[in-house]
Design a protein around this motif. Structure first.
Motif, mmCIF file in Angstrom:
data_model
loop_
_atom_site.group_PDB
_atom_site.id
_atom_site.type_symbol
_atom_site.label_atom_id
_atom_site.label_comp_id
_atom_site.label_asym_id
_atom_site.label_seq_id
_atom_site.Cartn_x
_atom_site.Cartn_y
_atom_site.Cartn_z
ATOM 1 N N ILE A 175 0.866 -1.288 0.062
ATOM 2 C CA ILE A 175 0.032 0.048 -0.117
ATOM 3 C C ILE A 175 1.094 1.221 -0.111
ATOM 4 C CG2 ILE A 175 -1.754 1.431 1.175
ATOM 5 C CD1 ILE A 175 -2.768 -1.275 2.594
ATOM 6 N N VAL A 176 0.502 2.254 -1.041
ATOM 7 C CA VAL A 176 1.654 3.554 -0.808
ATOM 8 C C VAL A 176 0.772 4.349 -0.231
ATOM 9 C CG1 VAL A 176 2.138 5.406 -2.506
ATOM 10 C CG2 VAL A 176 2.028 2.865 -3.351
ATOM 11 N N TYR A 177 1.681 4.773 0.837
ATOM 12 C CA TYR A 177 1.249 5.670 1.992
ATOM 13 C C TYR A 177 0.634 6.946 1.398
ATOM 14 C CZ TYR A 177 0.356 7.692 6.374
ATOM 15 O OH TYR A 177 -0.130 8.330 7.723
ATOM 16 N N PRO A 178 -0.501 7.542 1.492
ATOM 17 C CA PRO A 178 -0.805 8.835 0.786
ATOM 18 C C PRO A 178 -0.335 9.922 1.462
ATOM 19 C CG PRO A 178 -2.538 7.937 2.427
ATOM 20 C CD PRO A 178 -1.672 6.983 2.276
ATOM 21 N N PRO A 192 2.502 13.333 5.358
ATOM 22 C CA PRO A 192 1.575 12.251 5.482
ATOM 23 C C PRO A 192 0.295 12.735 5.601
ATOM 24 C CG PRO A 192 2.677 12.498 7.626
ATOM 25 C CD PRO A 192 3.383 13.560 6.606
ATOM 26 N N ASP A 193 -0.772 11.868 4.431
ATOM 27 C CA ASP A 193 -2.290 12.319 4.891
ATOM 28 C C ASP A 193 -2.712 11.270 5.895
ATOM 29 O OD1 ASP A 193 -4.813 12.428 4.683
ATOM 30 O OD2 ASP A 193 -5.208 12.869 2.305
ATOM 31 N N VAL A 194 -2.732 11.349 7.069
ATOM 32 C CA VAL A 194 -3.152 10.370 7.999
ATOM 33 C C VAL A 194 -4.409 9.935 7.963
ATOM 34 C CG1 VAL A 194 -2.856 9.768 10.417
ATOM 35 C CG2 VAL A 194 -1.190 11.225 9.665
ATOM 36 N N ALA A 195 -5.359 10.935 7.832
ATOM 37 C CA ALA A 195 -6.756 10.346 7.872
ATOM 38 C C ALA A 195 -6.882 9.490 6.624
ATOM 39 C CB ALA A 195 -7.848 11.975 7.630
ATOM 40 N N GLN A 200 -7.820 3.924 4.572
ATOM 41 C CA GLN A 200 -7.186 2.570 3.836
ATOM 42 C C GLN A 200 -6.787 1.393 4.571
ATOM 43 O OE1 GLN A 200 -4.061 4.339 1.318
ATOM 44 N NE2 GLN A 200 -5.273 5.293 -0.130
ATOM 45 N N MET A 201 -6.583 1.742 5.671
ATOM 46 C CA MET A 201 -5.704 0.373 6.577
ATOM 47 C C MET A 201 -7.128 -0.250 7.567
ATOM 48 S SD MET A 201 -2.601 0.432 6.025
ATOM 49 C CE MET A 201 -1.284 1.546 5.578
#
Length: 206
Positions: A175-178, A192-195, A200-201
């Protein structure tokens, strides 16, 4: 535990177990299991360029530099990094694995290095069942324990050993971290787009 907390904060996933090892111990662990077989995507034949001697403009110094350069050509210093690997399936010992990570980071960049690290981790776990068994795994773990900083105990290992020895039967997802990259003063930063990441997780959260 600090890094586990950070991963949880960035993904929403609970990290139950961790294992951290310094480079020297990593080399020893890989050699302990007889090396790791993994696929090299493309042939590598790399040697770092030697730093050129600065030209001082002085004839005497230039003559000395020329003699030194000839001497270096005749006896190449051991600290010049080089790596040569054929494409395809390769058996890597600990030292070669570290050299591969260094090459990927310095030459191919951080993204390629991270991808290679993930590939190696999967290959390491897949190789475990070739070098040990459920009965022998506790003894192997005991030999590795002094080399690893981990919260995994022998009791936990006994509970999880079947999972570890059948890791390659499980589905693996990348998974590519947004987030986004920004540049400031010549430095590149990742925000990072934590939300979005935690959303996604969610399917992987237990």
């Amino acid at each position: 535990e600090y890094f586990c907390d950070k991963v949880t904060a960035l993904t929403g996933l609970n990290i139950d177990y961790y294992a951290v090892t310094p480079v020297a111990s990593f080399v020893e662990i890989v050699d302990m299991v007889g090396g790791v077989t993994m696929t090299i995507d493309e042939a590598i034949d790399y040697k770092e360029e030697k730093e050129e001697t600065e030209d001082t403009g002085n004839a005497e110094d230039a003559d000395k530099n020329d003699k030194n350069a000839k001497k270096e050509d005749e006896e190449e210093p051991e600290d010049v990094f080089s790596l040569k690997l054929s494409a395809g399936e390769q058996r890597l010992n600990g030292e070669t694995a570290v050299d591969l990570f260094y090459y990927m980071y310095e030459v191919k960049g951080d993204t390629s290095c991270q991808r290679t690290l993930r590939q190696f981790a999967r290959a390491f776990l897949s190789n475990l069942k070739k070098c040990t068994s459920e009965a022998d795994a506790p003894a192997l773990f005991k030999k590795m324990q002094p080399l690893i900083d981990t919260n995994i105990t022998e009791a936990v290992l006994s509970e999880q050993i079947e999972f570890l020895l059948h890791f390659d039967d499980l589905e693996s997802v990348d998974i590519v971290y947004p987030g986004k990259y920004t540049e400031d003063g010549g430095e590149v930063y990742f925000t990072p787009d934590v939300a979005t990441a935690t959303y996604q997780m969610m399917p992987y959260k237990q």
